[in-house]
Design a protein around this motif. Structure first.
Motif, short mmCIF file in Angstrom:
data_model
loop_
_atom_site.label_atom_id
_atom_site.label_comp_id
_atom_site.label_asym_id
_atom_site.label_seq_id
_atom_site.Cartn_x
_atom_site.Cartn_y
_atom_site.Cartn_z
N HIS A 180 89.36 -4.23 113.78
CA HIS A 180 88.26 -3.98 112.84
C HIS A 180 88.47 -4.87 111.62
CE1 HIS A 180 86.45 -0.28 114.41
NE2 HIS A 180 87.62 0.33 114.43
N HIS A 181 87.39 -5.40 111.09
CA HIS A 181 87.38 -6.05 109.78
C HIS A 181 86.28 -5.34 108.99
CE1 HIS A 181 89.93 -9.40 111.04
NE2 HIS A 181 89.30 -9.29 112.19
N ILE A 182 86.66 -4.69 107.90
CA ILE A 182 85.71 -3.88 107.15
C ILE A 182 85.72 -4.29 105.68
CG2 ILE A 182 85.09 -1.54 106.44
CD1 ILE A 182 86.27 -0.54 109.01
N ARG A 183 84.53 -4.40 105.13
CA ARG A 183 84.38 -4.70 103.71
C ARG A 183 83.60 -3.55 103.08
NH1 ARG A 183 81.48 -9.98 102.91
NH2 ARG A 183 83.36 -10.67 103.94
N TYR A 184 84.23 -2.91 102.09
CA TYR A 184 83.60 -1.82 101.35
C TYR A 184 83.00 -2.41 100.09
CZ TYR A 184 86.71 0.74 104.46
OH TYR A 184 87.36 1.21 105.56
N LEU A 185 81.70 -2.23 99.90
CA LEU A 185 81.01 -2.88 98.79
C LEU A 185 80.60 -1.92 97.68
CD1 LEU A 185 78.85 -5.12 101.09
CD2 LEU A 185 80.84 -5.83 99.76
N HIS A 186 80.12 -0.74 98.05
CA HIS A 186 79.67 0.25 97.07
C HIS A 186 79.93 1.65 97.64
CE1 HIS A 186 77.68 -2.79 94.66
NE2 HIS A 186 77.22 -3.29 95.78
N PRO A 187 80.12 2.65 96.79
CA PRO A 187 80.40 3.99 97.27
C PRO A 187 79.16 4.71 97.80
CG PRO A 187 80.29 4.00 94.88
CD PRO A 187 80.18 2.56 95.32
N ALA A 188 79.40 5.60 98.74
CA ALA A 188 78.37 6.54 99.19
C ALA A 188 78.75 7.91 98.64
CB ALA A 188 78.30 6.58 100.71
N LEU A 189 77.75 8.68 98.27
CA LEU A 189 77.97 9.96 97.60
C LEU A 189 77.40 11.12 98.41
CD1 LEU A 189 76.98 8.74 94.02
CD2 LEU A 189 79.27 8.77 95.07
N LEU A 190 77.84 12.31 98.08
CA LEU A 190 77.42 13.52 98.75
C LEU A 190 75.89 13.61 98.86
CD1 LEU A 190 78.33 16.22 99.98
CD2 LEU A 190 78.15 17.21 97.70
N SER A 191 75.43 13.98 100.03
CA SER A 191 74.01 14.23 100.35
C SER A 191 73.17 12.97 100.50
CB SER A 191 73.36 15.16 99.33
OG SER A 191 74.05 16.40 99.31
N GLN A 192 73.72 11.79 100.28
CA GLN A 192 72.92 10.58 100.48
C GLN A 192 72.68 10.36 101.97
OE1 GLN A 192 75.23 7.52 98.41
NE2 GLN A 192 73.85 7.67 96.66
N GLN A 193 71.50 9.85 102.28
CA GLN A 193 71.19 9.49 103.66
C GLN A 193 71.56 8.02 103.85
OE1 GLN A 193 67.07 9.44 105.23
NE2 GLN A 193 67.90 10.81 106.81
N LEU A 194 72.29 7.74 104.93
CA LEU A 194 72.76 6.38 105.22
C LEU A 194 72.17 5.90 106.55
CD1 LEU A 194 76.55 6.80 104.34
CD2 LEU A 194 74.64 6.26 102.80
N ARG A 195 71.92 4.61 106.61
CA ARG A 195 71.46 3.97 107.85
C ARG A 195 72.60 3.09 108.37
NH1 ARG A 195 68.09 1.17 105.83
NH2 ARG A 195 66.36 2.63 105.82
N CYS A 196 73.01 3.36 109.59
CA CYS A 196 74.05 2.56 110.25
C CYS A 196 73.35 1.70 111.29
CB CYS A 196 75.07 3.45 110.93
SG CYS A 196 75.91 4.61 109.83
N THR A 197 73.45 0.39 111.14
CA THR A 197 72.79 -0.55 112.04
C THR A 197 73.85 -1.40 112.72
OG1 THR A 197 70.86 -0.64 110.59
CG2 THR A 197 71.10 -2.44 112.19
N THR A 198 73.73 -1.57 114.03
CA THR A 198 74.70 -2.35 114.78
C THR A 198 74.02 -3.33 115.72
OG1 THR A 198 76.71 -2.23 116.15
CG2 THR A 198 74.95 -0.68 116.68
N TRP A 199 74.74 -4.38 116.06
CA TRP A 199 74.30 -5.35 117.07
C TRP A 199 75.53 -6.06 117.60
CZ3 TRP A 199 74.02 -6.10 111.90
CH2 TRP A 199 74.54 -7.28 111.38
N VAL A 200 75.37 -6.59 118.80
CA VAL A 200 76.44 -7.35 119.44
C VAL A 200 76.07 -8.83 119.34
CG1 VAL A 200 77.60 -7.81 121.63
CG2 VAL A 200 76.99 -5.47 121.00
N SER A 201 76.94 -9.60 118.68
CA SER A 201 76.64 -11.03 118.50
C SER A 201 77.14 -11.88 119.65
CB SER A 201 77.21 -11.53 117.18
OG SER A 201 78.61 -11.40 117.16
N SER A 202 78.17 -11.42 120.36
CA SER A 202 78.65 -12.19 121.51
C SER A 202 79.42 -11.30 122.46
CB SER A 202 79.52 -13.36 121.06
OG SER A 202 80.72 -12.90 120.49
N MET A 203 79.40 -11.71 123.73
CA MET A 203 80.18 -11.06 124.78
C MET A 203 80.75 -12.18 125.62
SD MET A 203 77.65 -7.93 125.85
CE MET A 203 78.79 -6.59 126.09
N GLU A 204 82.07 -12.24 125.66
CA GLU A 204 82.71 -13.34 126.38
C GLU A 204 84.02 -12.85 126.99
OE1 GLU A 204 84.69 -17.47 124.99
OE2 GLU A 204 82.65 -17.11 124.29
N GLY A 205 84.22 -13.14 128.26
CA GLY A 205 85.43 -12.70 128.94
C GLY A 205 85.50 -11.19 128.97
#
Length: 139
Positions: free
Chosen positions: A64-89
């Motif tokens: 994993h490589h993770i960058r934390y940019l800003h805090p999330a707080l109690l009761s906030q709604q968050l959107r998690c978006t994902t995609w696969v940029s490559s599949m090899e081997g």
């Protein structure tokens, strides 16, 4: 971490920050973001792959490589978006962005390398060509 544009084939889910997500600094604990990254990848796989394929394959995290940019707080709604940029081997390269839903502010971004395993032997196996279609098409 490189700045990778969002492709058309992406998967999103919403979640609400709960009390047990909060740490002693009164914001979401970093470990919880890692869990959400993994949960979002799993939700995408379950939505995209045919049920019989979900029995034939197992994904494990290599790194994993993770960058934390800003805090999330109690009761906030968050959107998690994902995609696969490559599949090899045996490796899939996946991205996850976690944004505050109300204003689209980017809170966290992650890149994860996943390895495909045979569930019987738990050994790496080559990613079938058809699998790219499952995870790289809109679901």
């Amino acid at each position: 971490m490189e700045n990778v544009p969002l492709p058309a084939f992406r998967f999103s889910r919403l979640l609400t920050v709960q009390a047990d997500d909060i740490d002693e600094l009164n914001h979401v604990n970093n470990v919880r973001y890692v869990q959400w990254v993994q949960d979002t990848a799993a939700a995408h796989w379950q939505a995209a792959a045919p049920p019989e394929a979900q029995q034939r394959y197992v994904w494990v995290v290599r790194e994993h490589h993770i960058r934390y940019l800003h805090p999330a707080l109690l009761s906030q709604q968050l959107r998690c978006t994902t995609w696969v940029s490559s599949m090899e081997g045996v490796t899939s390269h996946r991205h996850v962005r976690i944004e505050r839903a109300e204003d689209n502010k980017l809170l966290c971004e992650a890149e994860t390398h996943w390895i495909l395993l045979d569930p019987g032997t738990m050994r790496p196996q080559r990613i079938p060509a058809e699998m790219a279609r499952w995870v790289q098409e809109a679901v």
